[in-house]
Write an enzyme that holds these catalytic residues in place. Structure first.
Site, PDB file in Angstrom:
ATOM      1  N   GLU A 484       0.664  -1.158  -0.417  1.00 33.03           N
ATOM      2  CA  GLU A 484       0.057  -0.005   0.073  1.00 33.03           C
ATOM      3  C   GLU A 484       1.187   1.315   0.011  1.00 33.03           C
ATOM      4  O   GLU A 484       0.313   2.159   0.047  1.00 33.03           O
ATOM      5  CB  GLU A 484      -0.913   0.166   1.160  1.00 33.03           C
ATOM      6  CG  GLU A 484      -1.728  -1.371   1.518  1.00 33.03           C
ATOM      7  CD  GLU A 484      -2.655  -1.260   2.485  1.00 33.03           C
ATOM      8  OE1 GLU A 484      -2.928  -0.486   3.493  1.00 33.03           O
ATOM      9  OE2 GLU A 484      -3.803  -1.738   2.090  1.00 33.03           O
ATOM     10  N   GLU A 550      -6.518  -7.525  -1.991  1.00 33.26           N
ATOM     11  CA  GLU A 550      -6.572  -7.598  -0.401  1.00 33.26           C
ATOM     12  C   GLU A 550      -7.911  -7.568  -0.606  1.00 33.26           C
ATOM     13  O   GLU A 550      -8.603  -6.060  -0.435  1.00 33.26           O
ATOM     14  CB  GLU A 550      -6.205  -6.416   0.051  1.00 33.26           C
ATOM     15  CG  GLU A 550      -4.400  -6.888  -0.113  1.00 33.26           C
ATOM     16  CD  GLU A 550      -4.181  -6.203   1.375  1.00 33.26           C
ATOM     17  OE1 GLU A 550      -4.795  -5.370   2.285  1.00 33.26           O
ATOM     18  OE2 GLU A 550      -3.003  -5.497   1.308  1.00 33.26           O
TER      19      GLU A 550
END
Length: 885
Positions: A484, A550
């Site tokens: 991320e 995810e």
């Protein structure tokens, strides 16, 4: 390349003398340890062979300080109950408390000839000073968790062969405050180490931050030339099929050669494949290390490596040797295993996401996120093998290594090669610790955290080393800069533009896990998630990111799993409370083990308020199964239209956590695994729960002709209603609508709910895929399941070869469906489940008059007898012995 006649002649000349090259062994037993606070002696003294270690304790190497303390009974099992709270945290004790000396005696005589002896550490955390026989080995700083180091110890070995190795290991600095944030206060990321050890939302803090000699320690003997870091590249031009005779593939091989002498050397670098010898003459300058490339080799009719579900995982072995001219001896060699395959990465303009192809064939990605095998780094090849096999058995084809953990070990990649798992390897950054967001729990501001780790040169050194360590594995699919968040620019740019092109050059690099270059974010937010339980209809009808890195749901294990780590007094079922913060009232031990209540909320209530912990665990499995079947079916129904793939957050836990797992820490699968296995079948029949449209997915390269789909409904008493049987033709890699069953099923399901059974067969009536859905009544309640009649399921179990048991389940003809039966292989004496065990299906339902066979693979142990434990929704629990064949 040389032909076979020349090979025979040259082999006779070059093999006149051979030293015992690459004679390697581990130093993995007999270690002793002492806290640094308990001795004032220095390394020169401790490493003297006559220094007494009689008061030192047994140490675990590879291992950490905590694994050593656990081995010596000094701490309780931190994975059980609230035991972790009884262990001192390094933030409170200070680093000296977990700074330890480790010592090991070993036999190795100082060589009399040109032989060289090397000491190699495959991983330490966080920094070390190394001593051997009274002398310091590392005169330069050795720090960083993700960095191998080798030392030439030839001149330090004792003449009588009795040697003492002593290593002092210092923890990371700073260790970070485990204040409840993701990575605690974030400062753990100032060093190049695990970020999760300061705590995350799926784990409590690891008290020593995994300080120790955590990976393998080797002694290796070579000649005067050390051959290291071989590099294998395979090129597979064109679009290939799995079964056809193959056109040639290209094999490119290189290796580093280190001349340990003060004079120039010459010789031949070589390897043999398919009876041919490939050679390259080499001149080595004194004390120099050079990379040498051998001529390209054309492999005839290669046996290709394919991801799971698409073809075989064929592997090749070669031995790369260096033969020095003057001595005519093999000075060193490396055995290398590799697979022949080529990866392609294209931008899919329709989905706006990356599309992965292997050997020219596009692969729809069905993946799982992976943290680490064991949070305290107790790695074994057997555990790796079992965990990766579970992923293969879930019909997944990819694993992503999350950036807050580590570069996975060679043993992990060997298992992925074996079972056909593509791998995305993150580097060591996370949005939480490395400054993507403002966070009041972090000790330093966002801009300071954006520059973590402090030592950027060390990051690049470790990245180069780790790339070399794992680049030959065919399972490694692509690199990712971080979780991320991308690395700082002065790390990102040389990593992307220099290191990876030079050291690999065959794989795509994503700057971070939810980058628009991976999956275009047209929705907003962080570009991944959600992570909690969802109405299963959402997976089908709600469009999310086109290659979601995810997305996930729940994963609480069954009762047998819960009792392994929750004390009896705390085995209290969470109670649904819509007015509570997280919609549930939950025991503190459950909360400590990261059960949040956001998971199951009211999703169990339609099945009936759980009466007790066993009832809760059983109903949780219904939700587990439905969630993960729906997740992968929903994504597959839109493949190549909305999506090029999805990766579940997450498929496993390295701690006794309750968040996102298909099997528990003890390797016991729950219903998540089998729901996902069903929904991820390569060729699969399924039903959209919103529209009740029956669909077929063909996730293979084959055109499928003359398939039949049969549709039947059942009420709660087992009464069958035939709906239709229709022919289906499927092109490769596609999903197709067949027909809606809504009009046929709604009247049957209106009052009590019911079952929809789907069966996909080939022309010979062989079942390719079967699927049983359970539907609520018109009010959204499972009123029929609540009052479902019992059935007297019968069963037989027999040994079906070494390590195999077949269990046959039979339901009487006029009975209701025997619904949702868990089959477990158990030790006949202890009644404990055999773990790990691999079931070709589980939580199975048996139709009226039907027999279903479940096959179990396991590792037999001498002297043990086995039984099978069976229970279901409307089947009382019973146990049967396994009969001889």
């Amino acid at each position: 390349m040389l032909n076979k006649i020349l090979f025979t002649a040259i082999a006779l000349v070059l093999s006149l003398g051979v030293v015992n090259a690459q004679d390697r062994y581990e130093l993995n037993s007999g270690w002793k340890c002492m806290p640094s606070t308990k001795t004032k002696d220095k390394g020169e003294k401790i490493s003297a062979p006559n220094y007494s270690l009689s008061k030192w304790k047994k140490a675990v190497v590879p291992g950490t300080v905590l694994t050593t303390q656990l081995e010596n009974g000094e701490i309780p099992d931190p994975f059980y109950g609230m035991n972790n709270e009884k262990i001192k945290d390094i933030y409170e004790t200070g680093r000296d408390y977990y700074t330890y000396w480790f010592a090991k005696d070993f036999d190795e005589k100082a060589p009399s000839g040109d032989e060289q002896v090397w000491l190699t550490f495959r991983g330490i955390n966080y920094s070390v000073e190394i001593y051997l026989n009274g002398k310091k080995v590392n005169n330069e700083v050795y720090e960083g968790m993700f960095l191998r180091k080798s030392f030439n110890i030839t001149k330090l070995l004792a003449k009588d062969g009795k040697n003492r190795l002593a290593v002092i290991v210092y923890p990371p600095d700073p260790v970070g405050n485990p204040n409840g944030g993701q990575g605690g206060d974030g400062r753990i990321a100032k060093s190049l180490t695990h970020q999760y050890t300061a705590g995350w939302d799926w784990i409590q803090p690891i008290r020593d931050r995994n300080t120790g000699i955590w990976d393998k320690v080797y002694i290796e003997k070579t000649g005067i030339v050390n051959l290291k870091n071989p590099h294998i590249v395979t090129l597979v031009p064109g679009k290939r099929n799995t079964g056809a005779k193959q056109e040639d593939a290209i094999l490119k091989v290189s290796a580093e050669l280190q001349n340990t002498t003060n004079k120039s050397l010459s010789g031949v670098l070589r390897y043999e494949i398919d009876g041919d010898l490939v050679t390259q003459r080499v001149n080595l300058k004194a004390n120099a290390t050079v990379e040498v490339s051998l001529p390209d080799y054309s492999v005839k009719n290669p046996k290709l490596w394919w991801p799971a579900g698409y073809g075989e995982q064929n592997m090749y072995n070669i031995k790369i040797e260096f033969v020095e001219d003057e001595s005519r001896k093999v000075q060193d060699f490396e055995n290398v295993q590799f697979g022949i395959r080529e990866l392609q990465f294209d931008w899919n303009e329709h989905t706006r996401s990356k599309q992965i192809s292997v050997n020219g064939q596009k692969i729809f990605i069905k993946g799982g996120n992976w943290i680490i095998s064991d949070a305290m780094l107790r790695f074994t090849p057997e555990r790796y093998d079992a965990e990766i096999r579970y992923h293969r058995d879930m019909n997944l084809n990819l694993i992503r290594i999350w950036g807050g953990a580590l570069t996975e070990r060679p043993e992990f990649y060997e298992a992925c090669d074996k079972y056909g798992m593509l791998v995305i390897q993150d580097f060591w950054f996370s949005g939480d610790c490395n400054g993507r967001w403002t966070d009041p729990l972090k000790a330093e501001d966002q801009w300071t955290r954006r520059k973590y780790p402090d030592n950027h040169a060390l990051v690049l050194e470790a990245a180069e080393d780790m790339i070399k360590m794992i680049r030959n594995y065919p399972s490694l699919a692509f690199w990712c800069g971080g979780n991320e968040i991308m690395p700082p620019q002065d790390i990102l740019i040389p990593l992307r533009d220099e290191l990876l092109p030079r050291l690999d050059g065959t794989r795509w690099f994503a700057d971070y896990s939810n980058s628009d270059e991976w999956s275009y974010n047209f929705i907003g937010g962080n570009g991944d998630g959600p992570y909690t339980i969802q109405p299963k209809e959402r997976f089908w009808e709600h469009r999310t990111w086109p290659f979601n890195s995810e997305v996930g749901s729940v994963g609480v294990g069954d009762y047998e799993s819960l009792v392994r780590f929750i004390p009896e007094k705390n085995l209290v079922a969470p109670k649904y409370n819509p007015n509570a913060k997280f919609k549930e009232e939950t025991d503190d031990v459950w909360t400590y083990h990261t059960y949040t209540g956001v998971g199951y909320e009211g999703h169990l209530v339609p099945y009936g308020e759980p009466k007790d912990i066993k009832d809760f665990a059983m109903k949780a499995q219904l939700v587990n199964y439905d969630q993960y079947r729906a997740l992968m079916e929903g994504f597959s129904s839109h493949m190549w239209d909305w999506y090029t793939g999805s990766i579940i957050w997450k498929t496993q836990n390295p701690w006794t956590s309750m968040r996102g797992q298909m099997y528990d820490y003890y390797l016991d699968p729950n219903a998540c695994l089998f729901g996902l296995r069903n929904g991820s079948q390569p060729v699969h029949v399924m039903c959209n729960p919103v529209t009740k449209m029956v669909m077929v997915v063909n996730n293979s390269f084959e055109q499928l002709l003359d398939l039949t789909v049969e549709m039947r409904a059942y009420d709660m008493d087992g009464k069958e209603t035939f709906i239709d049987r229709t022919l289906v033709y499927m092109e490769p890699s596609m999903s197709k609508n067949i027909q809606s069953v809504k009009a046929a099923t709604d009247p049957i399901f209106e009052k009590k709910g019911g079952f929809l059974y789907l069966e996909l067969c080939d022309l010979d009536k062989n079942v390719i895929s079967r699927n049983l859905y359970w539907f609520p009544d018109a009010n959204g309640e499972y009123s029929g399941l609540k009052a479902m009649p019992e059935t007297s399921l019968s069963a037989k179990a027999k040994y079906a070869g070494n390590g195999k048991v077949e269990v046959s389940l039979t339901n009487p003809k006029d009975a209701p469906i025997a619904f949702f039966n868990r089959v477990s292989l158990i030790d006949s004496k202890t009644k404990d489940r055999v773990l790990p065990a691999f079931y070709d299906d589980n939580y199975v339902s048996v139709l009226p008059g039907e027999t279903v066979t479940v096959t179990v693979d396991y590792t037999p142990q001498n002297g043990k007898n086995y039984s099978v434990d069976i229970y279901g929704w409307n089947v009382n629990r019973f146990t049967i012995p396994v009969q001889a064949r």
